[in-house]
Design an enzyme around this catalytic site. Structure first.
Site, PDB file in Angstrom:
ATOM      1  N   ASN A  51     -19.452 -39.355  45.439  1.00  0.00           N
ATOM      2  CA  ASN A  51     -19.400 -37.957  45.856  1.00  0.00           C
ATOM      3  C   ASN A  51     -17.952 -37.526  46.065  1.00  0.00           C
ATOM      4  O   ASN A  51     -17.111 -38.297  46.552  1.00  0.00           O
ATOM      5  CB  ASN A  51     -20.279 -37.672  47.079  1.00  0.00           C
ATOM      6  N   GLU A  53     -16.046 -34.466  47.769  1.00  0.00           N
ATOM      7  CA  GLU A  53     -16.210 -33.293  48.628  1.00  0.00           C
ATOM      8  C   GLU A  53     -14.992 -32.379  48.553  1.00  0.00           C
ATOM      9  O   GLU A  53     -13.951 -32.748  47.991  1.00  0.00           O
ATOM     10  CB  GLU A  53     -16.477 -33.747  50.070  1.00  0.00           C
ATOM     11  N   CYS A  62     -22.073 -34.271  43.948  1.00  0.00           N
ATOM     12  CA  CYS A  62     -22.736 -35.522  44.308  1.00  0.00           C
ATOM     13  C   CYS A  62     -22.377 -36.647  43.342  1.00  0.00           C
ATOM     14  O   CYS A  62     -22.023 -36.403  42.173  1.00  0.00           O
ATOM     15  CB  CYS A  62     -24.249 -35.349  44.281  1.00  0.00           C
ATOM     16  N   GLU A  64     -24.276 -38.737  41.764  1.00  0.00           N
ATOM     17  CA  GLU A  64     -25.116 -38.801  40.559  1.00  0.00           C
ATOM     18  C   GLU A  64     -24.588 -37.863  39.482  1.00  0.00           C
ATOM     19  O   GLU A  64     -24.525 -38.210  38.296  1.00  0.00           O
ATOM     20  CB  GLU A  64     -26.563 -38.403  40.892  1.00  0.00           C
ATOM     21  N   CYS A  95     -30.457 -35.372  45.449  1.00  0.00           N
ATOM     22  CA  CYS A  95     -30.766 -34.018  45.932  1.00  0.00           C
ATOM     23  C   CYS A  95     -31.412 -33.217  44.798  1.00  0.00           C
ATOM     24  O   CYS A  95     -31.472 -33.660  43.646  1.00  0.00           O
ATOM     25  CB  CYS A  95     -29.501 -33.332  46.442  1.00  0.00           C
ATOM     26  N   CYS A  98     -29.238 -32.587  41.714  1.00  0.00           N
ATOM     27  CA  CYS A  98     -29.070 -33.810  40.912  1.00  0.00           C
ATOM     28  C   CYS A  98     -30.348 -34.131  40.142  1.00  0.00           C
ATOM     29  O   CYS A  98     -30.289 -34.557  38.989  1.00  0.00           O
ATOM     30  CB  CYS A  98     -28.676 -34.982  41.800  1.00  0.00           C
TER      31      CYS A  98
HETATM   32  N1  THU Z   1     -24.729 -36.729  48.254  1.00  0.00           N
HETATM   33  C1  THU Z   1     -24.648 -37.410  47.070  1.00  0.00           C
HETATM   34  O1  THU Z   1     -23.553 -37.642  46.540  1.00  0.00           O
HETATM   35  N2  THU Z   1     -25.797 -37.836  46.498  1.00  0.00           N
HETATM   36  C2  THU Z   1     -27.021 -37.765  47.081  1.00  0.00           C
HETATM   37  O2  THU Z   1     -27.991 -38.255  46.515  1.00  0.00           O
HETATM   38  C3  THU Z   1     -27.184 -37.089  48.377  1.00  0.00           C
HETATM   39  C4  THU Z   1     -25.980 -36.381  48.875  1.00  0.00           C
HETATM   40  C5  THU Z   1     -23.482 -36.351  48.930  1.00  0.00           C
HETATM   41  C6  THU Z   1     -23.122 -34.906  48.911  1.00  0.00           C
HETATM   42  C7  THU Z   1     -22.218 -34.835  50.142  1.00  0.00           C
HETATM   43  O3  THU Z   1     -20.910 -35.231  49.772  1.00  0.00           O
HETATM   44  C8  THU Z   1     -22.769 -35.875  51.094  1.00  0.00           C
HETATM   45  O4  THU Z   1     -23.561 -36.729  50.290  1.00  0.00           O
HETATM   46  C9  THU Z   1     -23.596 -35.307  52.230  1.00  0.00           C
HETATM   47  O5  THU Z   1     -24.579 -34.470  51.755  1.00  0.00           O
END
Ligand code: THU
Length: 138
Positions: A51, A53, A62, A64, A95, A98
């Site tokens: 991820n 941010e 994310c 994925e 999510c 994704c």
């Molecule tokens: N996140 C992912 O990278 N993949 C997931 O399957 C769930 C959420 C990340 C997005 C964000 O940076 C952090 O997790 C909190 O939501």
């Protein structure tokens, strides 16, 4: 059953390891929730993602989706499985955004969700995303 050929246990382990390793690169400065993904292309190549941010939270990508976009941009089109690794007791499913992207490029593949303690759960995309909107509706 999916139309994809089943992966061996060691191929699953390799994919989980790729997600763990990608997770080390997570930029999770705001949520502190570090996620890694591993995507196996039918060519055998594995793409890691973490991820990423942003201070404007909505721009966060994310793990994925990072793995998928990396693979697509490298010319890959077929995929066998995706792994997701987090440091949680309950497994982290992809999510909604994704799931839509995984469906677009990978279809009904296994989603391997693991934590750092070695717990793993596998669900097919069909189970996670039973009624997808896709090109068949256009
Ligand atoms: N996140 C992912 O990278 N993949 C997931 O399957 C769930 C959420 C990340 C997005 C964000 O940076 C952090 O997790 C909190 O939501």
């Amino acid at each position: 059953m999916s139309e994809h050929e089943a992966l061996s246990a060691s191929e699953f382990e390799t994919l989980i390891a790729a997600a763990k390793s990608a997770r080390e690169n997570a930029h999770a400065a705001y949520s502190n929730f570090r996620v890694g993904a591993g995507l196996r292309a039918t060519s055998g190549r594995i793409f890691g993602g973490c991820n990423v941010e942003n201070a404007t939270y909505g721009l966060t990508i994310c793990a994925e989706r990072v793995a998928i976009v990396k693979a697509i941009s490298e010319g890959e089109r077929g995929f066998d499985a995706i792994s997701v690794v987090t440091d949680t007791d309950t497994m982290t499913p992809p999510c909604g955004a994704c799931r839509q992207l995984i469906w677009e490029f990978c279809g009904d593949i296994p989603v391997i969700m693991s934590n750092l303690k070695g717990k793993t759960e596998v669900l097919q995309m069909r189970e996670l995303f039973p009624k997808p909107f896709d090109s068949s509706h256009l």
